[in-house]
Design an enzyme around this catalytic site. Structure first.
Site, short mmCIF file in Angstrom:
data_model
loop_
_atom_site.label_atom_id
_atom_site.label_comp_id
_atom_site.label_asym_id
_atom_site.label_seq_id
_atom_site.Cartn_x
_atom_site.Cartn_y
_atom_site.Cartn_z
N SER A 37 36.24 35.31 45.64
CA SER A 37 35.18 34.32 45.84
C SER A 37 34.54 34.51 47.21
CB SER A 37 35.68 32.88 45.68
OG SER A 37 36.00 32.61 44.33
N PRO A 38 34.12 35.74 47.55
CA PRO A 38 33.59 36.01 48.89
C PRO A 38 32.30 35.24 49.20
CG PRO A 38 33.15 37.87 47.44
CD PRO A 38 34.07 36.94 46.69
N LEU A 39 31.59 34.83 48.14
CA LEU A 39 30.33 34.11 48.35
C LEU A 39 30.53 32.60 48.19
CD1 LEU A 39 28.01 36.58 46.39
CD2 LEU A 39 28.58 36.57 48.83
N GLY A 40 31.79 32.19 48.12
CA GLY A 40 32.06 30.75 48.01
C GLY A 40 32.39 30.30 46.60
N GLY A 41 32.40 31.24 45.64
CA GLY A 41 32.76 30.89 44.27
C GLY A 41 31.55 30.74 43.37
N HIS A 89 49.09 38.15 39.95
CA HIS A 89 47.95 37.25 40.16
C HIS A 89 48.23 36.09 41.13
CE1 HIS A 89 44.09 35.95 37.83
NE2 HIS A 89 44.00 35.60 39.08
N TYR A 94 41.02 36.30 32.56
CA TYR A 94 39.58 36.02 32.58
C TYR A 94 39.09 35.95 31.14
CZ TYR A 94 39.79 37.05 37.59
OH TYR A 94 40.11 37.05 38.93
N ALA A 100 27.95 29.88 45.02
CA ALA A 100 27.39 31.11 45.60
C ALA A 100 25.88 31.06 45.75
CB ALA A 100 27.80 32.31 44.75
N1 LIG Z 1 42.86 36.54 42.60
C1 LIG Z 1 42.38 35.36 42.31
O1 LIG Z 1 43.10 34.35 42.21
C2 LIG Z 1 40.90 35.21 42.09
C3 LIG Z 1 40.31 33.94 42.00
C4 LIG Z 1 38.93 33.87 41.82
C5 LIG Z 1 38.18 35.04 41.74
N2 LIG Z 1 38.78 36.26 41.80
C6 LIG Z 1 38.02 37.52 41.73
O2 LIG Z 1 37.05 37.51 42.75
C7 LIG Z 1 35.77 37.76 42.18
C8 LIG Z 1 34.70 37.08 42.99
O3 LIG Z 1 34.90 35.68 43.02
P1 LIG Z 1 33.98 34.67 42.18
O4 LIG Z 1 33.30 35.39 41.09
O5 LIG Z 1 34.86 33.51 41.87
O6 LIG Z 1 32.96 34.11 43.25
P2 LIG Z 1 31.84 34.74 44.21
O7 LIG Z 1 31.91 36.20 44.18
O8 LIG Z 1 31.98 34.06 45.51
O9 LIG Z 1 30.53 34.20 43.53
C9 LIG Z 1 30.14 34.67 42.26
C10 LIG Z 1 28.72 34.26 42.02
O10 LIG Z 1 27.90 34.80 43.04
C11 LIG Z 1 26.64 35.10 42.55
N3 LIG Z 1 26.19 36.30 43.28
C12 LIG Z 1 26.81 37.49 43.32
N4 LIG Z 1 26.15 38.35 44.12
C13 LIG Z 1 25.08 37.67 44.58
C14 LIG Z 1 24.01 38.03 45.45
N5 LIG Z 1 23.95 39.24 46.01
N6 LIG Z 1 23.05 37.08 45.70
C15 LIG Z 1 23.15 35.85 45.13
N7 LIG Z 1 24.14 35.46 44.32
C16 LIG Z 1 25.08 36.36 44.04
C17 LIG Z 1 26.81 35.40 41.08
O11 LIG Z 1 25.72 34.83 40.39
P3 LIG Z 1 25.30 35.26 38.90
O12 LIG Z 1 26.42 34.73 38.03
O13 LIG Z 1 24.01 34.55 38.71
O14 LIG Z 1 25.25 36.74 38.84
C18 LIG Z 1 28.17 34.83 40.72
O15 LIG Z 1 28.15 33.81 39.76
C19 LIG Z 1 35.91 37.22 40.76
O16 LIG Z 1 34.89 37.68 39.92
C20 LIG Z 1 37.29 37.72 40.41
O17 LIG Z 1 37.23 39.10 40.08
C21 LIG Z 1 40.13 36.35 41.99
#
Ligand SMILES: NC(=O)c1ccc[n+]([C@@H]2O[C@H](COP(=O)([O-])OP(=O)(O)OC[C@H]3O[C@@H](n4cnc5c(N)ncnc54)[C@H](OP(=O)(O)O)[C@@H]3O)[C@@H](O)[C@H]2O)c1
Length: 287
Positions: free
Chosen positions: A208-212, A128, A53, A216
């Site tokens: 990416s629980p919120l769709g990424g 990873h 990251y 999101a």
């Molecule tokens: N293992 C893997 O290959 C892999 C791949 C991808 C991600 N990940 C991990 O999974 C985590 C989560 O995935 P992600 O960050 O890709 O996507 P995500 O959690 O689906 O979406 C992240 C976005 O959601 C917004 N958000 C968060 N909470 C919210 C809420 N309560 N209401 C409205 N918007 C909200 C944030 O906005 P703001 O930026 O405006 O705060 C952020 O940019 C990553 O941070 C990483 O640690 C792992």
């Protein structure tokens, strides 16, 4: 905040994903530290990171260093907080994500992560992503060695199929504590791996629980069921999503990413939301 288990460790049922604070579109350091502090102050005791990251080639571990800095300046008890990291992905600095699953690389990378995170050992280290050029058992074998050497306290895998989860469990001699796969309202193909983790009692961390990051904010407008349930409870569709994920199984620990204190706080309180069986059925059917 409800609690859940990762191995023998009790953590908050909702974690914080660190990725948006270190890759494309990341905020400045002060806002990132404020975001991490907001999550911790809201009861989050689990933070997910990775050495990959980062944005530029010369800043490997940007997110790990940021988390270490934020924990250092936080007023609470940092020993209560489990920081998970990963290795096996690399970012050469041109926006791409490459792979190296060789045991030698994974072991060196874990030691470098430990030096950035500080402490005696990495709380949870995750492989990873499978590298097609390296037998899976060899990559996971590096985690077994790291456990034996005390470099890491717990081991997990990410982006793993059901067969790979079973293989990892065997290679680690039963010491697999977590699986981190993509799972959200619009991406549900890891349901078999989620169910396997439920059977095995292994934590399932939907990424990416919120769709990424880029989706999101909208949270897939086509999934109107999430918006309807949100309206009925006077909460956001993102909070409904987190509550829906928590209800899938006691092994699920969502790790929504944040780059703003407001979203970190909003996600952390989503565990207070209880959905009815009818609502959960409607959300399940909305995929
Ligand atoms: N293992 C893997 O290959 C892999 C791949 C991808 C991600 N990940 C991990 O999974 C985590 C989560 O995935 P992600 O960050 O890709 O996507 P995500 O959690 O689906 O979406 C992240 C976005 O959601 C917004 N958000 C968060 N909470 C919210 C809420 N309560 N209401 C409205 N918007 C909200 C944030 O906005 P703001 O930026 O405006 O705060 C952020 O940019 C990553 O941070 C990483 O640690 C792992």
């Amino acid at each position: 905040m409800q609690n859940r288990q990762i191995g023998q460790r009790t953590v908050s049922a909702i974690g914080l994903g660190g990725m948006p604070m270190s890759i494309e579109g990341r905020p400045d350091r002060d806002r990132s530290v404020a975001t991490i502090h907001a999550a911790l102050d809201s009861g989050v005791t689990f933070i997910d990171s990775a050495d990959a990251y980062h944005l530029h080639a010369d800043e490997v571990g940007h997110n790990e260093s940021l988390i270490a800095e934020a924990l250092g300046s936080w007023g609470g008890d940092r020993d209560d907080v489990l920081v998970a990291t990963k290795s096996g992905h690399l970012r050469p600095g041109d926006g791409s994500w490459t792979l190296d699953g060789s045991p030698e690389y994974l072991k060196e990378a874990a030691k470098a992560s430990l030096s950035r995170l500080g402490g005696d050992a990495i709380g949870l280290h995750q492989f990873h992503r499978p590298d097609p050029d390296v037998p899976y058992a060899e990559s996971v074998g590096a985690l077994a060695d790291l456990l034996d050497e005390g470099v890491i306290r717990m081991a997990g895998v990410s982006n793993a199929s059901a067969d790979q989860i079973r293989e990892a469990l065997e290679v680690l001699g039963g010491r697999l504590v977590s699986v981190q796969n993509q799972f959200s309202p619009s991406f549900r193909s890891s349901e078999p791996e989620l169910r396997l983790c439920d059977e095995l009692g292994v934590a399932f961390l939907p990424w990416s629980p919120l769709g990424g990051i880029t989706n999101a904010a909208e949270l897939t407008p086509s999934l109107s069921a999430f918006a309807e349930v949100a309206e009925a409870h006077d909460v956001s569709p993102q909070q409904v999503t987190i509550a829906w994920l928590l209800a899938k199984s006691p092994v699920v620990i969502p790790i929504p990413g944040s780059s703003r204190p407001e979203t970190a706080q909003a996600s952390a309180v989503a565990g207070d939301l209880t959905l009815t069986a009818d609502e959960l059925a409607a959300l399940d059917a909305a995929g």
